[in-house]
Design an enzyme around this catalytic site. Sequence first.
Site, PDB file in Angstrom:
ATOM      1  N   LYS A  13      -3.402   2.869   6.162  1.00 36.25           N
ATOM      2  CA  LYS A  13      -2.132   1.957   6.133  1.00 36.25           C
ATOM      3  C   LYS A  13      -1.342   2.395   4.930  1.00 36.25           C
ATOM      4  O   LYS A  13       0.052   2.290   4.724  1.00 36.25           O
ATOM      5  CB  LYS A  13      -2.109   0.386   6.475  1.00 36.25           C
ATOM      6  CG  LYS A  13      -3.136   0.357   7.721  1.00 36.25           C
ATOM      7  CD  LYS A  13      -3.459  -1.269   7.859  1.00 36.25           C
ATOM      8  CE  LYS A  13      -4.254  -2.005   6.626  1.00 36.25           C
ATOM      9  NZ  LYS A  13      -5.580  -1.384   6.645  1.00 36.25           N
ATOM     10  N   ARG A  88      -2.502 -10.589   9.812  1.00 38.68           N
ATOM     11  CA  ARG A  88      -4.048 -10.457  10.110  1.00 38.68           C
ATOM     12  C   ARG A  88      -4.552 -11.476  10.845  1.00 38.68           C
ATOM     13  O   ARG A  88      -5.910 -11.162  11.482  1.00 38.68           O
ATOM     14  CB  ARG A  88      -4.584 -10.424   8.802  1.00 38.68           C
ATOM     15  CG  ARG A  88      -5.016  -8.862   8.249  1.00 38.68           C
ATOM     16  CD  ARG A  88      -5.489  -9.035   6.621  1.00 38.68           C
ATOM     17  NE  ARG A  88      -6.265  -8.114   6.552  1.00 38.68           N
ATOM     18  CZ  ARG A  88      -5.893  -7.271   5.454  1.00 38.68           C
ATOM     19  NH1 ARG A  88      -4.750  -7.229   4.922  1.00 38.68           N
ATOM     20  NH2 ARG A  88      -7.029  -6.138   5.177  1.00 38.68           N
ATOM     21  N   ARG A 127     -12.705   6.147  -1.740  1.00 39.22           N
ATOM     22  CA  ARG A 127     -11.595   5.913  -2.241  1.00 39.22           C
ATOM     23  C   ARG A 127     -11.505   5.381  -3.772  1.00 39.22           C
ATOM     24  O   ARG A 127     -12.499   4.870  -4.324  1.00 39.22           O
ATOM     25  CB  ARG A 127     -10.911   4.778  -1.627  1.00 39.22           C
ATOM     26  CG  ARG A 127      -9.696   4.445  -2.028  1.00 39.22           C
ATOM     27  CD  ARG A 127      -8.905   3.410  -1.205  1.00 39.22           C
ATOM     28  NE  ARG A 127      -9.551   2.086  -0.843  1.00 39.22           N
ATOM     29  CZ  ARG A 127      -9.091   1.265  -0.129  1.00 39.22           C
ATOM     30  NH1 ARG A 127      -7.860   1.503   0.747  1.00 39.22           N
ATOM     31  NH2 ARG A 127      -9.749   0.554   0.573  1.00 39.22           N
ATOM     32  N   ARG A 160     -12.142   0.054  -6.136  1.00 37.90           N
ATOM     33  CA  ARG A 160     -12.143  -1.464  -6.092  1.00 37.90           C
ATOM     34  C   ARG A 160     -13.537  -2.224  -5.588  1.00 37.90           C
ATOM     35  O   ARG A 160     -14.351  -1.464  -5.205  1.00 37.90           O
ATOM     36  CB  ARG A 160     -11.184  -1.361  -4.626  1.00 37.90           C
ATOM     37  CG  ARG A 160      -9.628  -1.482  -4.720  1.00 37.90           C
ATOM     38  CD  ARG A 160      -8.781  -1.384  -3.500  1.00 37.90           C
ATOM     39  NE  ARG A 160      -9.446  -2.320  -2.524  1.00 37.90           N
ATOM     40  CZ  ARG A 160      -8.626  -2.426  -1.377  1.00 37.90           C
ATOM     41  NH1 ARG A 160      -7.493  -1.520  -1.401  1.00 37.90           N
ATOM     42  NH2 ARG A 160      -9.159  -3.155  -0.430  1.00 37.90           N
ATOM     43  N   ARG A 171     -15.670  -6.570   5.942  1.00 34.31           N
ATOM     44  CA  ARG A 171     -14.379  -6.384   6.166  1.00 34.31           C
ATOM     45  C   ARG A 171     -14.170  -6.033   7.520  1.00 34.31           C
ATOM     46  O   ARG A 171     -13.224  -6.706   8.348  1.00 34.31           O
ATOM     47  CB  ARG A 171     -13.626  -5.664   5.058  1.00 34.31           C
ATOM     48  CG  ARG A 171     -13.577  -6.331   3.787  1.00 34.31           C
ATOM     49  CD  ARG A 171     -13.300  -5.118   2.732  1.00 34.31           C
ATOM     50  NE  ARG A 171     -12.008  -4.357   2.944  1.00 34.31           N
ATOM     51  CZ  ARG A 171     -11.744  -3.357   2.265  1.00 34.31           C
ATOM     52  NH1 ARG A 171     -12.656  -2.521   1.261  1.00 34.31           N
ATOM     53  NH2 ARG A 171     -10.705  -2.660   2.353  1.00 34.31           N
TER      54      ARG A 171
END
Length: 218
Positions: A13, A88, A127, A160, A171
């Site tokens: 996203k 969400r 990531r 992160r 998540r």
Amino acid sequence: MYLILLGPPGAGKGTQAQLITQEFGIPQISTGDILRAEVRKGTELGKKVKSIMEAGKLVSDDLIIKIIEKRIQEPDCRNGFILDGFPRTIGQAEALNELLKKLGPDKLKVLEFEIPDEEIIKRITNRRVCSKCGKVFNLLLNPPPPDGKCDECGGEIIQRSDDTEDVVRKRLNEYHEKTEPLIEYYHKMGKLHVIHANRTVQEVFAEVKDVLQHNFKN
Ligand code: AP5
């Protein structure tokens, strides 16, 4: 246009939002980025949400809705915006409907990024992000510079704290339980477009661009 990017963590996203911003000139509003900035600055809000985010849970609707309500009133949102990570929950979607009543609900489109869970784990654990400007890297696809400094702004490149496999699985559970019902919700409203996100960044963007160009005249 008012655009919602809906999809699980790591679906791409944020990556696609940056490309849409460049192509269509409307700002990306990432609730995740806004919350991480508050955590970094150590504000009251940041202190409240830090442990929730680190546990892979969703922050309360009330807090998030207030943030969005304020942000979309800023001048750069006059011609539209991209919501990356909001709504969400059904509660957030209903609050957004109220806010859009004044702005023009017909200008809303929702892109749902479809991708299998196992691909997500691979993407997210690889990531890396710039701690200053948020630029996204990936150890497999577009590795960060060897000196560990962002090539855009010189900021430090980090992983992160919620990007470990354990937290990503939490998540994903939150996504399936609380966010996935929005797919049906927006489908019923006639707003949903499915994007096949398990392809290269360029292939995904070509599909996104096609959908947007065919669906928005302004
Ligand atoms: P948030 O920051 O929104 O995280 P997320 O939704 O989990 O999404 P990500 O940022 O992890 O993924 P992305 O889809 O943007 O993927 P990306 O483009 O980076 O939220 C974090 C937390 O904040 C939440 O857990 C919650 O606590 C809180 N929060 C935020 N909003 C909230 C809300 N509305 N309500 C309640 N709580 C909220 O790509 C991922 C990786 O894959 C990158 O390395 C990238 O380079 C790579 N990649 C991208 N595209 C491709 C491709 N096509 N092929 C291969 N690799 C790719």
